[in-house]
Design a protein around this motif. Structure first.
Motif, PDB file in Angstrom:
ATOM      1  N   THR A  76      71.170 -18.815  43.156  1.00  0.00           N
ATOM      2  CA  THR A  76      70.175 -18.087  42.367  1.00  0.00           C
ATOM      3  C   THR A  76      70.654 -16.665  42.091  1.00  0.00           C
ATOM      4  OG1 THR A  76      68.386 -19.409  43.320  1.00  0.00           O
ATOM      5  CG2 THR A  76      67.763 -17.309  42.314  1.00  0.00           C
ATOM      6  N   THR A 134      58.862 -17.353  33.958  1.00  0.00           N
ATOM      7  CA  THR A 134      60.263 -17.114  34.310  1.00  0.00           C
ATOM      8  C   THR A 134      60.727 -18.148  35.319  1.00  0.00           C
ATOM      9  OG1 THR A 134      59.820 -15.701  36.203  1.00  0.00           O
ATOM     10  CG2 THR A 134      59.919 -14.627  34.055  1.00  0.00           C
ATOM     11  N   GLY A 135      61.965 -18.002  35.738  1.00  0.00           N
ATOM     12  CA  GLY A 135      62.531 -18.906  36.736  1.00  0.00           C
ATOM     13  C   GLY A 135      62.213 -18.511  38.159  1.00  0.00           C
TER      14      GLY A 135
END
Length: 140
Positions: A15, A106-107
């Protein structure tokens, strides 16, 4: 250590790397920041392209912080064969606040998933410990 444990820091680091990469591939202002000499180039909210510059810097900064958190988590897991429960709670708190309150599209939902995984791993580790499981003590 259970099979899910190494995936928590791996996903955190992945990430982070994606976040840092996105800071450079998104529509960014690195050339403007560099052209203005880096120093104090994102401090004037009324300045030209302030929001793009701000987003550019924050994507990179957040990615670097997540990279540090992920590598520290990996080190802790390797040294102690346990994952601190705080890792899960921090990721969950950050993921929920960004996903639900601030950035609903969003992610950052990925932080929720990784946070839940970390809590599961930490719980399994504490259960194993309470049942007399082996724990490696880190070197002094």
């Amino acid at each position: 250590m259970n099979g899910l444990a190494p995936w928590v820091p791996r996903l955190m680091i992945t990430t982070a790397v994606l976040h840092i990469a996105y800071a450079f591939v998104q529509s960014n202002e690195w050339s403007g920041i560099a052209g203005d000499g880096f120093l104090a180039t994102v401090v004037d909210p009324n300045g030209e392209d302030y929001h793009r510059r701000d987003a550019t810097v924050w994507y990179m900064a957040a990615g670097l912080v997540m990279l540090a958190f992920g590598t520290l988590t990996r080190h802790t897991l390797r040294a102690t064969e346990r994952l601190p429960v705080q890792v899960g709670w921090y990721l969950l708190a950050l993921g929920v606040s960004l996903s639900v309150i601030y950035f609903p599209y969003t992610g950052s939902w990925a932080l929720i998933v990784i946070g839940v995984m970390a809590l599961i791993v930490a719980r399994r580790s504490s259960t194993l410990q309470s049942q007399g499981g082996r724990r490696r003590v880190p070197p002094s």
